[in-house]
Design a protein around this motif. Structure first.
Motif, PDB file in Angstrom:
ATOM      1  N   GLY A  85       0.747 -12.234 -15.255  1.00 12.89           N
ATOM      2  CA  GLY A  85       1.413 -12.145 -16.480  1.00 12.89           C
ATOM      3  C   GLY A  85       0.769 -11.099 -17.397  1.00 12.89           C
ATOM      4  O   GLY A  85       1.389 -10.167 -18.043  1.00 12.89           O
ATOM      5  N   LEU A  86      -0.659 -10.753 -17.044  1.00 11.12           N
ATOM      6  CA  LEU A  86      -1.265  -9.733 -17.624  1.00 11.12           C
ATOM      7  C   LEU A  86      -0.807  -8.523 -17.197  1.00 11.12           C
ATOM      8  O   LEU A  86      -0.666  -7.300 -17.842  1.00 11.12           O
ATOM      9  CB  LEU A  86      -2.598  -9.923 -17.702  1.00 11.12           C
ATOM     10  CG  LEU A  86      -3.480 -10.984 -18.359  1.00 11.12           C
ATOM     11  CD1 LEU A  86      -4.744 -11.197 -18.229  1.00 11.12           C
ATOM     12  CD2 LEU A  86      -3.199 -10.602 -19.826  1.00 11.12           C
TER      13      LEU A  86
ATOM     14  N   SER B 146       4.254  -2.909 -19.476  1.00 11.44           N
ATOM     15  CA  SER B 146       5.132  -2.783 -20.572  1.00 11.44           C
ATOM     16  C   SER B 146       4.321  -2.061 -21.762  1.00 11.44           C
ATOM     17  O   SER B 146       5.015  -1.204 -22.365  1.00 11.44           O
ATOM     18  CB  SER B 146       5.402  -4.151 -21.244  1.00 11.44           C
ATOM     19  OG  SER B 146       4.445  -4.820 -21.628  1.00 11.44           O
ATOM     20  N   VAL B 147       3.159  -2.419 -21.887  1.00  9.96           N
ATOM     21  CA  VAL B 147       2.141  -1.496 -22.982  1.00  9.96           C
ATOM     22  C   VAL B 147       2.153  -0.105 -22.616  1.00  9.96           C
ATOM     23  O   VAL B 147       2.022   0.770 -23.369  1.00  9.96           O
ATOM     24  CB  VAL B 147       0.896  -2.118 -23.243  1.00  9.96           C
ATOM     25  CG1 VAL B 147       0.108  -1.263 -23.912  1.00  9.96           C
ATOM     26  CG2 VAL B 147       0.840  -3.526 -23.544  1.00  9.96           C
TER      27      VAL B 147
ATOM     28  N   ASN C 179      -6.628 -14.949  -1.828  1.00  5.03           N
ATOM     29  CA  ASN C 179      -6.091 -15.255  -2.928  1.00  5.03           C
ATOM     30  C   ASN C 179      -6.883 -14.228  -4.012  1.00  5.03           C
ATOM     31  O   ASN C 179      -5.888 -13.497  -4.658  1.00  5.03           O
ATOM     32  CB  ASN C 179      -6.134 -16.688  -3.559  1.00  5.03           C
ATOM     33  CG  ASN C 179      -5.336 -17.444  -3.196  1.00  5.03           C
ATOM     34  OD1 ASN C 179      -4.221 -17.623  -4.265  1.00  5.03           O
ATOM     35  ND2 ASN C 179      -5.255 -18.239  -2.154  1.00  5.03           N
ATOM     36  N   VAL C 180      -8.235 -13.965  -3.711  1.00  6.25           N
ATOM     37  CA  VAL C 180      -8.770 -13.190  -4.746  1.00  6.25           C
ATOM     38  C   VAL C 180      -8.466 -11.565  -4.333  1.00  6.25           C
ATOM     39  O   VAL C 180      -8.252 -10.820  -5.270  1.00  6.25           O
ATOM     40  CB  VAL C 180     -10.406 -13.326  -4.436  1.00  6.25           C
ATOM     41  CG1 VAL C 180     -11.149 -12.135  -5.186  1.00  6.25           C
ATOM     42  CG2 VAL C 180     -10.634 -14.787  -4.816  1.00  6.25           C
ATOM     43  N   ALA C 181      -8.482 -11.411  -3.049  1.00  8.29           N
ATOM     44  CA  ALA C 181      -7.950 -10.079  -2.667  1.00  8.29           C
ATOM     45  C   ALA C 181      -6.577  -9.640  -3.113  1.00  8.29           C
ATOM     46  O   ALA C 181      -6.125  -8.750  -3.693  1.00  8.29           O
ATOM     47  CB  ALA C 181      -8.014  -9.758  -1.053  1.00  8.29           C
ATOM     48  N   LEU C 182      -5.769 -10.842  -3.002  1.00  9.78           N
ATOM     49  CA  LEU C 182      -4.377 -10.662  -3.370  1.00  9.78           C
ATOM     50  C   LEU C 182      -4.233 -10.320  -5.268  1.00  9.78           C
ATOM     51  O   LEU C 182      -3.371  -9.374  -5.548  1.00  9.78           O
ATOM     52  CB  LEU C 182      -3.374 -11.753  -3.034  1.00  9.78           C
ATOM     53  CG  LEU C 182      -2.045 -11.810  -3.561  1.00  9.78           C
ATOM     54  CD1 LEU C 182      -1.335 -10.669  -2.945  1.00  9.78           C
ATOM     55  CD2 LEU C 182      -1.403 -13.171  -3.478  1.00  9.78           C
ATOM     56  N   LEU C 183      -5.001 -10.892  -5.848  1.00  8.88           N
ATOM     57  CA  LEU C 183      -5.039 -11.047  -7.339  1.00  8.88           C
ATOM     58  C   LEU C 183      -5.841  -9.655  -7.466  1.00  8.88           C
ATOM     59  O   LEU C 183      -5.044  -8.717  -8.722  1.00  8.88           O
ATOM     60  CB  LEU C 183      -5.590 -11.920  -8.013  1.00  8.88           C
ATOM     61  CG  LEU C 183      -5.032 -13.476  -7.602  1.00  8.88           C
ATOM     62  CD1 LEU C 183      -5.868 -14.344  -8.450  1.00  8.88           C
ATOM     63  CD2 LEU C 183      -3.701 -13.508  -8.223  1.00  8.88           C
ATOM     64  N   LEU C 184      -6.544  -9.059  -6.827  1.00 10.84           N
ATOM     65  CA  LEU C 184      -6.986  -7.753  -7.172  1.00 10.84           C
ATOM     66  C   LEU C 184      -5.910  -6.493  -6.864  1.00 10.84           C
ATOM     67  O   LEU C 184      -5.779  -5.657  -7.620  1.00 10.84           O
ATOM     68  CB  LEU C 184      -8.318  -7.494  -6.327  1.00 10.84           C
ATOM     69  CG  LEU C 184      -8.802  -5.961  -6.362  1.00 10.84           C
ATOM     70  CD1 LEU C 184      -9.491  -5.733  -7.865  1.00 10.84           C
ATOM     71  CD2 LEU C 184      -9.987  -5.744  -5.288  1.00 10.84           C
ATOM     72  N   LEU C 185      -5.197  -6.705  -5.805  1.00  9.68           N
ATOM     73  CA  LEU C 185      -4.244  -5.794  -5.398  1.00  9.68           C
ATOM     74  C   LEU C 185      -3.116  -5.825  -6.527  1.00  9.68           C
ATOM     75  O   LEU C 185      -2.638  -4.748  -7.044  1.00  9.68           O
ATOM     76  CB  LEU C 185      -3.584  -6.173  -4.093  1.00  9.68           C
ATOM     77  CG  LEU C 185      -4.711  -5.990  -2.848  1.00  9.68           C
ATOM     78  CD1 LEU C 185      -3.934  -6.164  -1.612  1.00  9.68           C
ATOM     79  CD2 LEU C 185      -5.143  -4.178  -2.816  1.00  9.68           C
ATOM     80  N   VAL C 186      -2.939  -7.025  -6.940  1.00  6.51           N
ATOM     81  CA  VAL C 186      -1.634  -7.226  -8.122  1.00  6.51           C
ATOM     82  C   VAL C 186      -1.997  -6.461  -9.515  1.00  6.51           C
ATOM     83  O   VAL C 186      -1.395  -5.890 -10.140  1.00  6.51           O
ATOM     84  CB  VAL C 186      -1.569  -8.610  -8.417  1.00  6.51           C
ATOM     85  CG1 VAL C 186      -0.916  -8.784  -9.517  1.00  6.51           C
ATOM     86  CG2 VAL C 186      -0.766  -9.054  -7.035  1.00  6.51           C
TER      87      VAL C 186
END
Length: 242
Positions: free
Chosen positions: A45-46, A52-53, A105-112
Motif C-alpha cells: 500500500g505504501l 502516486s505522490v 519474504n523480507v527480500a521480496l518486500l525490499l524489492l517491492v
C-alpha cells in the motif's frame, strides 16, 4: 442394505475434491495470519502511495508529459497490484514460519519498496538536471529496475516451487500441478526480464520507447490475459463442475 450414493464411481471425484477443498479452507481458517503478511499489505500500500505522490509532485512541462506520467503511474500500479495478488494467493497456503520463507519474504518486500523509486528515476527527472546526466540516470535506473523485477519473479517462482512439491502436501495434488505450471511460467518471465538488462534493449527504440520497456509489459499481460482466459491458472483454484 441400501447402497451408499457417495460410493457411485461418477460421484467419487467430486466428493474427494470437495473434501480436499474443505480441508484446505479449514486449515486456512485455523492458520493465524502471520505478522509478515500484515506488514506486506502495508508495504504494498505504501509503495502505491509513493508512486502516486511522485506523479503528483512532478509537474508536467508539456502536454505530452501528462500522458507519459499517467502511463508511468498506471504501469507502477498494475505491477504492484499484480505482485500483491500473486503474493497473497501464495501466502494463503504457504507456511511462513520457516527461516527460508521469512528471508524470501523480507527480500521480496525490499524489492517491492524499490519499484516506485526506480520507476520514478526513469520517468520523473527534474528539468534542472543536465541532459547528459539525465540520460545516465535513466539508464542506470532502468537497469536496476530490470534487476529488481527479475528478483521479484524469481522469488515468486520459488514460492510456487515450494507449493508444487507434492511430498510436502501443502496443497492438493490438483493444485500442486497448477503451482508447477505457475513456477515454470514465472521462471520464463524472469529470464525475459533478465535479458532486458542487456544495454542493447535500452538503445533500440520502438515507437520512440526503449525496447526494454515493452519486455517489462509481458509479465503483466501474461497474468491478466491468463486470468481472463483461464482463471484457475492465475488464482490457483480448481474450477469444479457442478
Amino acid at each position: 442394505m441400501l447402497p451408499n450414493p457417495d460410493s457411485h464411481p461418477a460421484k467419487r471425484p467430486n466428493t474427494l475434491l470437495r473434501s480436499q477443498e474443505g480441508l484446505q479452507r479449514e486449515a486456512a481458517e485455523k492458520r493465524p495470519r502471520a505478522r509478515i503478511e500484515t506488514l506486506a499489505d502495508l508495504i504494498f500500500g505504501l509503495s502505491l502511495s509513493v508512486g502516486s505522490v511522485a506523479a503528483i509532485a512532478s509537474s508536467p512541462t508539456t502536454p505530452a508529459e501528462i500522458g507519459s506520467h499517467i502511463l508511468a503511474f498506471m504501469f507502477t500500479f498494475l505491477l504492484l497490484i499484480t505482485a500483491w495478488l500473486i503474493y497473497t494467493g501464495f501466502m494463503s497456503v504457504l507456511p511462513v514460519e520457516t527461516r527460508t520463507i521469512v528471508f524470501l519474504n523480507v527480500a521480496l518486500l525490499l524489492l517491492v519498496t524499490l519499484i516506485p523509486y526506480l520507476l520514478n528515476s526513469v520517468e520523473f527527472i527534474s528539468p534542472s538536471v543536465p541532459a547528459a546526466d539525465a540520460s545516465a540516470i535513466k539508464d542506470v535506473a532502468s537497469l536496476l529496475f530490470a534487476l529488481d523485477f527479475t528478483g521479484i519473479l524469481v522469488i515468486m517462482a520459488v514460492f510456487a516451487h515450494v507449493l508444487s512439491l507434492e511430498e510436502k502436501k501443502l496443497v492438493a495434488p490438483e493444485l500442486a500441478r497448477l503451482f508447477r505450471n505457475g513456477r515454470n511460467r514465472m521462471v520464463v518471465l524472469a529470464v525475459l526480464t533478465a535479458i532486458s538488462i542487456a544495454p542493447l534493449f535500452g538503445q533500440v527504440l520502438i515507437l520512440g520507447v526503449p525496447a526494454r520497456l515493452f519486455m517489462w509489459y509481458v509479465p503483466l499481460i501474461s497474468y491478466w490475459v491468463g486470468r481472463a482466459v483461464s482463471p484457475e491458472s492465475r488464482t490457483y483454484k480448481i474450477s469444479r463442475a457442478e
